[in-house]
Scaffold this motif. Sequence first.
Motif, PDB file in Angstrom:
ATOM      1  N   ARG A   1       7.602  56.576  85.656  1.00 44.97           N
ATOM      2  CA  ARG A   1       7.386  56.042  84.353  1.00 44.97           C
ATOM      3  C   ARG A   1       7.972  56.912  83.158  1.00 44.97           C
ATOM      4  O   ARG A   1       7.825  58.120  83.228  1.00 44.97           O
ATOM      5  N   ARG A   2       9.106  56.176  82.386  1.00 42.78           N
ATOM      6  CA  ARG A   2       9.301  57.137  81.420  1.00 42.78           C
ATOM      7  C   ARG A   2       9.245  56.085  80.029  1.00 42.78           C
ATOM      8  O   ARG A   2       9.371  54.926  80.095  1.00 42.78           O
ATOM      9  N   SER A   3       8.988  56.959  79.297  1.00 42.11           N
ATOM     10  CA  SER A   3       8.582  56.095  77.819  1.00 42.11           C
ATOM     11  C   SER A   3       9.041  57.358  76.816  1.00 42.11           C
ATOM     12  O   SER A   3       8.804  58.581  76.826  1.00 42.11           O
ATOM     13  N   TRP A   4       9.441  56.759  75.454  1.00 40.25           N
ATOM     14  CA  TRP A   4       9.886  57.653  74.271  1.00 40.25           C
ATOM     15  C   TRP A   4       9.796  56.968  73.058  1.00 40.25           C
ATOM     16  O   TRP A   4       9.619  55.704  73.052  1.00 40.25           O
ATOM     17  N   ILE A   5       9.581  57.658  71.935  1.00 40.72           N
ATOM     18  CA  ILE A   5       9.823  57.264  70.769  1.00 40.72           C
ATOM     19  C   ILE A   5      10.590  57.965  69.831  1.00 40.72           C
ATOM     20  O   ILE A   5      10.385  59.412  69.848  1.00 40.72           O
ATOM     21  N   PHE A   6      11.308  57.446  69.074  1.00 41.91           N
ATOM     22  CA  PHE A   6      12.107  58.247  68.049  1.00 41.91           C
ATOM     23  C   PHE A   6      11.425  58.121  66.782  1.00 41.91           C
ATOM     24  O   PHE A   6      11.232  57.022  66.232  1.00 41.91           O
ATOM     25  N   ILE A   7      10.815  59.082  66.168  1.00 42.33           N
ATOM     26  CA  ILE A   7      10.461  59.398  64.780  1.00 42.33           C
ATOM     27  C   ILE A   7      11.396  59.342  63.711  1.00 42.33           C
ATOM     28  O   ILE A   7      12.223  60.404  63.716  1.00 42.33           O
ATOM     29  N   THR A   8      11.573  58.302  62.839  1.00 38.68           N
ATOM     30  CA  THR A   8      12.309  58.260  61.879  1.00 38.68           C
ATOM     31  C   THR A   8      12.018  58.788  60.468  1.00 38.68           C
ATOM     32  O   THR A   8      12.778  58.862  59.457  1.00 38.68           O
ATOM     33  N   ASP A   9      10.685  58.595  60.342  1.00 46.93           N
ATOM     34  CA  ASP A   9      10.152  58.965  59.006  1.00 46.93           C
ATOM     35  C   ASP A   9      10.248  60.369  58.752  1.00 46.93           C
ATOM     36  O   ASP A   9       9.770  61.389  59.351  1.00 46.93           O
ATOM     37  N   PRO A  10      10.894  60.817  57.569  1.00 49.02           N
ATOM     38  CA  PRO A  10      11.246  62.157  57.405  1.00 49.02           C
ATOM     39  C   PRO A  10       9.680  62.932  56.957  1.00 49.02           C
ATOM     40  O   PRO A  10       9.719  64.202  57.068  1.00 49.02           O
ATOM     41  N   ASP A  11       8.707  62.318  56.626  1.00 47.62           N
ATOM     42  CA  ASP A  11       7.508  62.713  56.084  1.00 47.62           C
ATOM     43  C   ASP A  11       6.455  62.645  57.304  1.00 47.62           C
ATOM     44  O   ASP A  11       5.301  62.796  56.758  1.00 47.62           O
ATOM     45  N   PHE A  12       6.902  62.438  58.599  1.00 49.12           N
ATOM     46  CA  PHE A  12       6.021  62.416  59.452  1.00 49.12           C
ATOM     47  C   PHE A  12       4.920  63.521  59.878  1.00 49.12           C
ATOM     48  O   PHE A  12       3.688  63.506  60.025  1.00 49.12           O
TER      49      PHE A  12
END
Length: 266
Positions: free
Chosen positions: A152-163
């Motif tokens: 299994r492969r999963s990913w998420i790209f964080i786009t919030d600069p204040d994360f």
Amino acid sequence: MPLRTAGPIAPSAAERARLKAMAYGHRTEHRLRVRAQVVLHAARGCSNARVAQETGLRLDTVRRWRGRFAEQGLPGLKDRQRCGRPPVFTPLQVAEVKALACRLPAESGVPLLRWSCPELAYEATRRGVAALVSASTVRRWLADDALKPGQRRSWIFITDPDFRAKAQRALDLYARTWQGTPLDADECVISADEKTSIQARCRCHPTPAPGQARAMRVNLTDGRGGALVHLAAYDVHAAKVYGRCEKTTGIDPFMNLVTQVMAREP
């Protein structure tokens, strides 16, 4: 010096039922089965010497488990936690190996389609994560977090600069800290969310229980009651859930959940 007599054992009805299940259950570990038999013999008024004769144990062993049950109840029959051997690998090394397992081998220049535990162990040693780590150790680390990088492969790209700042506040609250100050004992942290469009369904006809020469009959026709919204609030430190169903979303249904949570003492 006079000998100390054994105190009486008086388990409750629930404890006695649990002890019988442990003493005569086929799937109970042998050590727990013997300890439960010791307590059951002691509850009948038998002396330690008589219990040792009935169970074939040493007198000191009978005295130990009888005393632990008298002091702690059923939890006293379990083995005490041992310190064991000091860990060879640090939590940082374990995290680095897990992070490596969640990446593609091509990112490390390895000509593989997917990682295997021996390859992960070799790559961790080559990178200097650990001086020497075995494939079985890597397999155990991945199993602890149910990681299966080959399946299994999963990913998420964080786009919030204040994360980072937002995540730091949430993580501090989970650690019972707010703006560098520890929370008081009477303060609690609540995490709330909603699940929309839940179909409310029920069977049109009841399901009769199976009987002699009669199978259970289930009617598959459902009566639909529309869509509902489930609102839930989770006390992250007390592991307690508050929930309610509403017909729609909005500020009013959410305030109903807030009132429900605030009406009870944490």
